[in-house]
Design a protein around this motif. Structure first.
Motif, mmCIF file in Angstrom:
data_model
loop_
_atom_site.group_PDB
_atom_site.id
_atom_site.type_symbol
_atom_site.label_atom_id
_atom_site.label_comp_id
_atom_site.label_asym_id
_atom_site.label_seq_id
_atom_site.Cartn_x
_atom_site.Cartn_y
_atom_site.Cartn_z
ATOM 1 N N MET A 168 0.848 -1.195 0.000
ATOM 2 C CA MET A 168 0.000 0.000 0.000
ATOM 3 C C MET A 168 0.881 1.242 0.000
ATOM 4 O O MET A 168 1.809 1.359 0.794
ATOM 5 N N ASP A 169 0.569 2.169 -0.895
ATOM 6 C CA ASP A 169 1.304 3.422 -0.914
ATOM 7 C C ASP A 169 0.441 4.530 -0.316
ATOM 8 O O ASP A 169 -0.695 4.300 0.111
ATOM 9 N N LEU A 170 0.979 5.747 -0.286
ATOM 10 C CA LEU A 170 0.271 6.856 0.357
ATOM 11 C C LEU A 170 -1.019 7.211 -0.379
ATOM 12 O O LEU A 170 -2.004 7.614 0.247
ATOM 13 N N ARG A 171 -1.040 7.066 -1.705
ATOM 14 C CA ARG A 171 -2.271 7.359 -2.451
ATOM 15 C C ARG A 171 -3.385 6.396 -2.046
ATOM 16 O O ARG A 171 -4.535 6.796 -1.876
ATOM 17 N N GLU A 172 -3.032 5.125 -1.921
ATOM 18 C CA GLU A 172 -4.035 4.134 -1.530
ATOM 19 C C GLU A 172 -4.510 4.375 -0.103
ATOM 20 O O GLU A 172 -5.697 4.202 0.206
ATOM 21 N N LEU A 173 -3.594 4.778 0.775
ATOM 22 C CA LEU A 173 -3.976 5.068 2.156
ATOM 23 C C LEU A 173 -4.959 6.241 2.214
ATOM 24 O O LEU A 173 -5.974 6.187 2.913
ATOM 25 N N LYS A 174 -4.674 7.297 1.455
ATOM 26 C CA LYS A 174 -5.573 8.452 1.431
ATOM 27 C C LYS A 174 -6.900 8.109 0.758
ATOM 28 O O LYS A 174 -7.950 8.642 1.127
ATOM 29 N N ALA A 175 -6.850 7.210 -0.229
ATOM 30 C CA ALA A 175 -8.084 6.780 -0.892
ATOM 31 C C ALA A 175 -8.980 6.021 0.079
ATOM 32 O O ALA A 175 -10.210 6.197 0.083
ATOM 33 N N LEU A 176 -8.391 5.172 0.915
ATOM 34 C CA LEU A 176 -9.165 4.448 1.930
ATOM 35 C C LEU A 176 -9.828 5.422 2.899
ATOM 36 O O LEU A 176 -10.983 5.247 3.295
ATOM 37 N N GLU A 177 -9.086 6.468 3.274
ATOM 38 C CA GLU A 177 -9.644 7.477 4.183
ATOM 39 C C GLU A 177 -10.788 8.233 3.514
ATOM 40 O O GLU A 177 -11.822 8.499 4.140
ATOM 41 N N LEU A 178 -10.612 8.586 2.237
ATOM 42 C CA LEU A 178 -11.675 9.275 1.504
ATOM 43 C C LEU A 178 -12.929 8.415 1.408
ATOM 44 O O LEU A 178 -14.048 8.885 1.650
ATOM 45 N N ALA A 179 -12.745 7.153 1.046
ATOM 46 C CA ALA A 179 -13.895 6.261 0.881
ATOM 47 C C ALA A 179 -14.634 6.048 2.192
ATOM 48 O O ALA A 179 -15.859 5.868 2.208
ATOM 49 N N ALA A 180 -13.909 6.072 3.313
ATOM 50 C CA ALA A 180 -14.525 5.813 4.610
ATOM 51 C C ALA A 180 -15.197 7.044 5.204
ATOM 52 O O ALA A 180 -16.218 6.931 5.889
ATOM 53 N N ARG A 181 -14.655 8.235 4.942
ATOM 54 C CA ARG A 181 -15.131 9.429 5.641
ATOM 55 C C ARG A 181 -15.870 10.431 4.764
ATOM 56 O O ARG A 181 -16.681 11.207 5.267
ATOM 57 N N ALA A 182 -15.582 10.445 3.470
ATOM 58 C CA ALA A 182 -16.155 11.476 2.604
ATOM 59 C C ALA A 182 -17.426 10.985 1.919
ATOM 60 O O ALA A 182 -17.671 9.780 1.806
ATOM 61 N N LYS A 183 -18.212 11.950 1.459
ATOM 62 C CA LYS A 183 -19.421 11.633 0.703
ATOM 63 C C LYS A 183 -19.065 11.589 -0.775
ATOM 64 O O LYS A 183 -18.841 12.612 -1.414
ATOM 65 N N ILE A 184 -19.010 10.384 -1.312
ATOM 66 C CA ILE A 184 -18.676 10.183 -2.722
ATOM 67 C C ILE A 184 -19.909 9.625 -3.419
ATOM 68 O O ILE A 184 -20.447 8.590 -3.012
ATOM 69 N N ALA A 185 -20.375 10.306 -4.450
ATOM 70 C CA ALA A 185 -21.624 9.908 -5.105
ATOM 71 C C ALA A 185 -21.461 9.941 -6.620
ATOM 72 O O ALA A 185 -20.624 10.670 -7.161
ATOM 73 N N PHE A 186 -22.299 9.143 -7.294
ATOM 74 C CA PHE A 186 -22.322 9.106 -8.755
ATOM 75 C C PHE A 186 -23.485 9.964 -9.228
ATOM 76 O O PHE A 186 -24.633 9.769 -8.819
#
Length: 267
Positions: free
Chosen positions: A1-19
């Motif tokens: 896991m690199d830093l981009r993947e770590l930040k992506a996990l945080e985004l997916a868990a905490r942010a509102k991402i919608a289609f």
């Protein structure tokens, strides 16, 4: 896991991402804006990281994770055995300290050596009035003023010291340097000095564009704004930010920054 993947996990868990029907809307972690992301066979994102690398950024990875989580699909494989650490580099502090303490002296030496090659225009016989300030003095004072980041009045002490060391033939009024900075006739001379100062690296550099000026222009516009025709940074000011005007890099990647030295480079 690199830093981009770590930040992506945080985004997916905490942010509102919608289609929204055509793209995924992913919020920025560093600002209040959002990015429109597509995650098909050819993913895309509006962020600078994706525009530079053309590879999946944290926003693309986060959108894929949310799609897999909410839609029951298979998400991107991320190895989570070890938390990534930001790569750091050791600093040679004695050398760094010496460079910082002698930077201004060394800059004046190099600038004076460059200015010695400037050809002075011939003065017409019988011309009235005082002789004009030598072009070498005008260029030296102008470049030194930009390097100092000081106001014209505060720059007076540096001018006095430069004259005392023999870098200037006359002790000039600091306010006259402002007129030199606005003199369009000095532009081709400065461009030629950029080429001369970069020539030592021509034989060894093939990936980077040498840029030995150490100065920026008076407008702070990011390269992404120029390339994609949209204002992303929000900065376009006549005042040079301190962190930009004192940039002392001698080379920049050809892949992500445009340098005026390229069009000046002798073939």
């Amino acid at each position: 896991m690199d830093l981009r993947e770590l930040k992506a996990l945080e985004l997916a868990a905490r942010a509102k991402i919608a289609f929204d029907g055509s793209a995924w809307v992913v919020p920025s972690q560093s600002a209040n804006g959002v990015y429109r992301v597509t995650i098909g066979s050819e993913p895309s994102c509006e962020c600078d990281d994706f525009q530079l690398r053309k590879q999946a950024c944290k926003h693309v990875i986060a959108a894929r994770l949310v799609q897999a989580r909410d839609g029951g699909g298979k998400g991107p494989e991320i190895v989570v055995d070890e938390v990534p650490k930001k790569k750091t580099y050791k600093q040679n502090w004695p050398v760094y300290d010496l460079a910082q303490r002698t930077e201004k002296d060394r800059f004046q030496e190099l600038l004076f050596d460059l200015c010695r090659g400037i050809q002075e225009p011939e003065r017409k016989k019988g011309a009235a009035g005082r002789p004009s300030t030598p072009l070498s003095d005008q260029v030296f004072a102008s470049a030194f003023k930009v390097f100092s980041t000081m106001s014209l009045r505060r720059f007076n002490a540096d001018l006095r010291d430069a004259h005392g060391k023999g870098y200037l033939t006359i002790q000039m009024n600091p306010l006259t340097v402002g007129r030199y900075l606005e003199n369009a006739a000095l532009t081709p001379i400065l461009e030629n000095l950029i080429v001369q100062s970069a020539l030592p690296l021509k034989a060894i550099e093939t990936v980077f564009a040498p840029d030995s000026t150490g100065f920026s222009t008076s407008r702070f516009v990011r390269w992404f704004d120029e390339k994609y025709g949209t204002e992303r940074s929000g900065h376009d000011s006549s005042v040079v930010p301190r962190r930009v005007s004192r940039s002392r890099k001698i080379a920049s990647p050809l892949s992500n920054r445009r340098r005026s030295v390229l069009r000046l480079w002798p073939s």
